[in-house]
Design a protein around this motif. Structure first.
Motif, PDB file in Angstrom:
ATOM      1  N   LEU A  35      69.460  -0.216 -19.547  1.00  0.00           N
ATOM      2  CA  LEU A  35      68.493  -0.258 -18.450  1.00  0.00           C
ATOM      3  C   LEU A  35      68.067  -1.675 -18.102  1.00  0.00           C
ATOM      4  O   LEU A  35      67.827  -1.988 -16.942  1.00  0.00           O
ATOM      5  CB  LEU A  35      67.267   0.576 -18.820  1.00  0.00           C
ATOM      6  CG  LEU A  35      66.247   0.808 -17.727  1.00  0.00           C
ATOM      7  CD1 LEU A  35      66.875   1.551 -16.562  1.00  0.00           C
ATOM      8  CD2 LEU A  35      65.086   1.599 -18.269  1.00  0.00           C
ATOM      9  N   LEU A  36      67.996  -2.556 -19.093  1.00  0.00           N
ATOM     10  CA  LEU A  36      67.536  -3.923 -18.852  1.00  0.00           C
ATOM     11  C   LEU A  36      68.668  -4.907 -18.589  1.00  0.00           C
ATOM     12  O   LEU A  36      68.425  -6.105 -18.476  1.00  0.00           O
ATOM     13  CB  LEU A  36      66.693  -4.410 -20.037  1.00  0.00           C
ATOM     14  CG  LEU A  36      65.360  -3.693 -20.226  1.00  0.00           C
ATOM     15  CD1 LEU A  36      64.621  -4.270 -21.424  1.00  0.00           C
ATOM     16  CD2 LEU A  36      64.504  -3.765 -18.981  1.00  0.00           C
ATOM     17  N   SER A  37      69.878  -4.407 -18.476  1.00  0.00           N
ATOM     18  CA  SER A  37      70.997  -5.305 -18.178  1.00  0.00           C
ATOM     19  C   SER A  37      71.410  -5.144 -16.713  1.00  0.00           C
ATOM     20  O   SER A  37      71.222  -4.081 -16.129  1.00  0.00           O
ATOM     21  CB  SER A  37      72.179  -5.000 -19.094  1.00  0.00           C
ATOM     22  OG  SER A  37      72.680  -3.706 -18.835  1.00  0.00           O
ATOM     23  N   HIS A  40      71.408  -2.747 -13.490  1.00  0.00           N
ATOM     24  CA  HIS A  40      70.372  -1.717 -13.593  1.00  0.00           C
ATOM     25  C   HIS A  40      68.965  -2.280 -13.747  1.00  0.00           C
ATOM     26  O   HIS A  40      67.995  -1.564 -13.531  1.00  0.00           O
ATOM     27  CB  HIS A  40      70.659  -0.795 -14.774  1.00  0.00           C
ATOM     28  CG  HIS A  40      72.024  -0.207 -14.753  1.00  0.00           C
ATOM     29  ND1 HIS A  40      72.418   0.717 -13.818  1.00  0.00           N
ATOM     30  CD2 HIS A  40      73.108  -0.436 -15.531  1.00  0.00           C
ATOM     31  CE1 HIS A  40      73.673   1.041 -14.026  1.00  0.00           C
ATOM     32  NE2 HIS A  40      74.124   0.357 -15.063  1.00  0.00           N
ATOM     33  N   CYS A  41      68.846  -3.546 -14.133  1.00  0.00           N
ATOM     34  CA  CYS A  41      67.523  -4.089 -14.458  1.00  0.00           C
ATOM     35  C   CYS A  41      66.567  -4.075 -13.264  1.00  0.00           C
ATOM     36  O   CYS A  41      65.354  -3.997 -13.449  1.00  0.00           O
ATOM     37  CB  CYS A  41      67.645  -5.483 -15.047  1.00  0.00           C
ATOM     38  SG  CYS A  41      68.376  -6.704 -13.961  1.00  0.00           S
ATOM     39  N   ARG A  42      67.061  -4.112 -12.065  1.00  0.00           N
ATOM     40  CA  ARG A  42      66.176  -4.072 -10.885  1.00  0.00           C
ATOM     41  C   ARG A  42      65.448  -2.734 -10.767  1.00  0.00           C
ATOM     42  O   ARG A  42      64.397  -2.655 -10.151  1.00  0.00           O
ATOM     43  CB  ARG A  42      66.980  -4.329  -9.620  1.00  0.00           C
ATOM     44  CG  ARG A  42      67.579  -5.705  -9.576  1.00  0.00           C
ATOM     45  CD  ARG A  42      66.709  -6.597  -8.781  1.00  0.00           C
ATOM     46  NE  ARG A  42      67.303  -7.921  -8.719  1.00  0.00           N
ATOM     47  CZ  ARG A  42      66.586  -9.008  -8.776  1.00  0.00           C
ATOM     48  NH1 ARG A  42      65.292  -8.921  -8.895  1.00  0.00           N
ATOM     49  NH2 ARG A  42      67.144 -10.178  -8.714  1.00  0.00           N
ATOM     50  N   GLN A  43      66.001  -1.697 -11.364  1.00  0.00           N
ATOM     51  CA  GLN A  43      65.374  -0.376 -11.288  1.00  0.00           C
ATOM     52  C   GLN A  43      64.029  -0.351 -12.014  1.00  0.00           C
ATOM     53  O   GLN A  43      63.152   0.425 -11.658  1.00  0.00           O
ATOM     54  CB  GLN A  43      66.286   0.685 -11.888  1.00  0.00           C
ATOM     55  CG  GLN A  43      67.566   0.895 -11.127  1.00  0.00           C
ATOM     56  CD  GLN A  43      68.517   1.806 -11.876  1.00  0.00           C
ATOM     57  OE1 GLN A  43      68.310   2.118 -13.035  1.00  0.00           O
ATOM     58  NE2 GLN A  43      69.561   2.237 -11.198  1.00  0.00           N
ATOM     59  N   THR A  44      63.877  -1.190 -13.016  1.00  0.00           N
ATOM     60  CA  THR A  44      62.634  -1.185 -13.788  1.00  0.00           C
ATOM     61  C   THR A  44      61.442  -1.658 -12.962  1.00  0.00           C
ATOM     62  O   THR A  44      60.304  -1.324 -13.282  1.00  0.00           O
ATOM     63  CB  THR A  44      62.761  -2.064 -15.037  1.00  0.00           C
ATOM     64  OG1 THR A  44      63.046  -3.396 -14.652  1.00  0.00           O
ATOM     65  CG2 THR A  44      63.836  -1.543 -15.958  1.00  0.00           C
ATOM     66  N   VAL A  76      66.063  -7.164 -27.099  1.00  0.00           N
ATOM     67  CA  VAL A  76      66.637  -6.747 -25.808  1.00  0.00           C
ATOM     68  C   VAL A  76      65.706  -7.168 -24.679  1.00  0.00           C
ATOM     69  O   VAL A  76      66.154  -7.706 -23.654  1.00  0.00           O
ATOM     70  CB  VAL A  76      66.878  -5.223 -25.788  1.00  0.00           C
ATOM     71  CG1 VAL A  76      67.361  -4.770 -24.428  1.00  0.00           C
ATOM     72  CG2 VAL A  76      67.860  -4.820 -26.872  1.00  0.00           C
ATOM     73  N   ALA A  77      64.414  -6.933 -24.855  1.00  0.00           N
ATOM     74  CA  ALA A  77      63.440  -7.297 -23.828  1.00  0.00           C
ATOM     75  C   ALA A  77      63.385  -8.811 -23.635  1.00  0.00           C
ATOM     76  O   ALA A  77      63.239  -9.290 -22.504  1.00  0.00           O
ATOM     77  CB  ALA A  77      62.066  -6.764 -24.193  1.00  0.00           C
ATOM     78  N   GLU A  82      64.172 -13.523 -20.238  1.00  0.00           N
ATOM     79  CA  GLU A  82      64.760 -14.856 -20.040  1.00  0.00           C
ATOM     80  C   GLU A  82      65.615 -14.867 -18.770  1.00  0.00           C
ATOM     81  O   GLU A  82      65.551 -15.821 -17.992  1.00  0.00           O
ATOM     82  CB  GLU A  82      65.620 -15.245 -21.237  1.00  0.00           C
ATOM     83  CG  GLU A  82      64.832 -15.728 -22.418  1.00  0.00           C
ATOM     84  CD  GLU A  82      65.730 -16.110 -23.574  1.00  0.00           C
ATOM     85  OE1 GLU A  82      66.973 -16.056 -23.451  1.00  0.00           O
ATOM     86  OE2 GLU A  82      65.186 -16.479 -24.632  1.00  0.00           O
ATOM     87  N   ALA A  83      66.412 -13.837 -18.587  1.00  0.00           N
ATOM     88  CA  ALA A  83      67.308 -13.787 -17.427  1.00  0.00           C
ATOM     89  C   ALA A  83      66.561 -13.514 -16.127  1.00  0.00           C
ATOM     90  O   ALA A  83      66.945 -14.003 -15.074  1.00  0.00           O
ATOM     91  CB  ALA A  83      68.379 -12.721 -17.655  1.00  0.00           C
TER      92      ALA A  83
END
Length: 89
Positions: A35-37, A40-44, A76-77, A82-83
Motif C-alpha cells: 500500500l505504501l509503495s 499505490h501510495c497515493r491512495q493513502t 516500511v513507513a 522519505e520518498a
C-alpha cells in the motif's frame, strides 16, 4: 480490496466497519508495504479527506487508520515518508 477499504469512509453508515477491516489489514507488513509503495501510495491520501469529515466518528476512525498504517511497521513507513516527504507534509 485495500482501495475499497480505504474508500469506506465515503459512506458514514459503514465507515467504522471498513476502518476496522483496514486496520486489521495493516497488521500485515506485506500489505502495508504494498500500500505504501508506488503507484499505490497515493491512495493513502484519501484518509486525509476523511480526517476532515464533519462526522466525528468517521474522522476519528480515519485518524486511527492513518496512525496504524504509519506506526505498526515503522521501517516500511519510514521508507514511504522519505520518498513522499514533500507530498505528505
Amino acid at each position: 480490496v485495500l482501495d475499497r477499504l480505504l474508500r469506506g469512509g465515503e459512506n458514514p453508515r459503514v465507515a467504522l466497519n471498513y476502518g476496522a477491516m483496514f486496520r486489521e489489514c495493516c497488521r500485515h507488513e506485506a500489505l502495508v508495504a504494498q500500500l505504501l509503495s508506488p503507484p499505490h501510495c497515493r491512495q493513502t491520501y484519501v484518509l486525509f479527506g476523511f480526517i476532515e469529515s464533519p462526522f466525528f466518528d468517521v474522522a476519528s476512525d480515519a485518524f486511527a487508520s492513518l496512525r496504524e498504517l504509519l506506526t505498526k511497521h515503522r521501517a516500511v513507513a519510514a521508507r514511504f515518508l522519505e520518498a513522499q516527504y514533500d507530498d505528505f507534509f
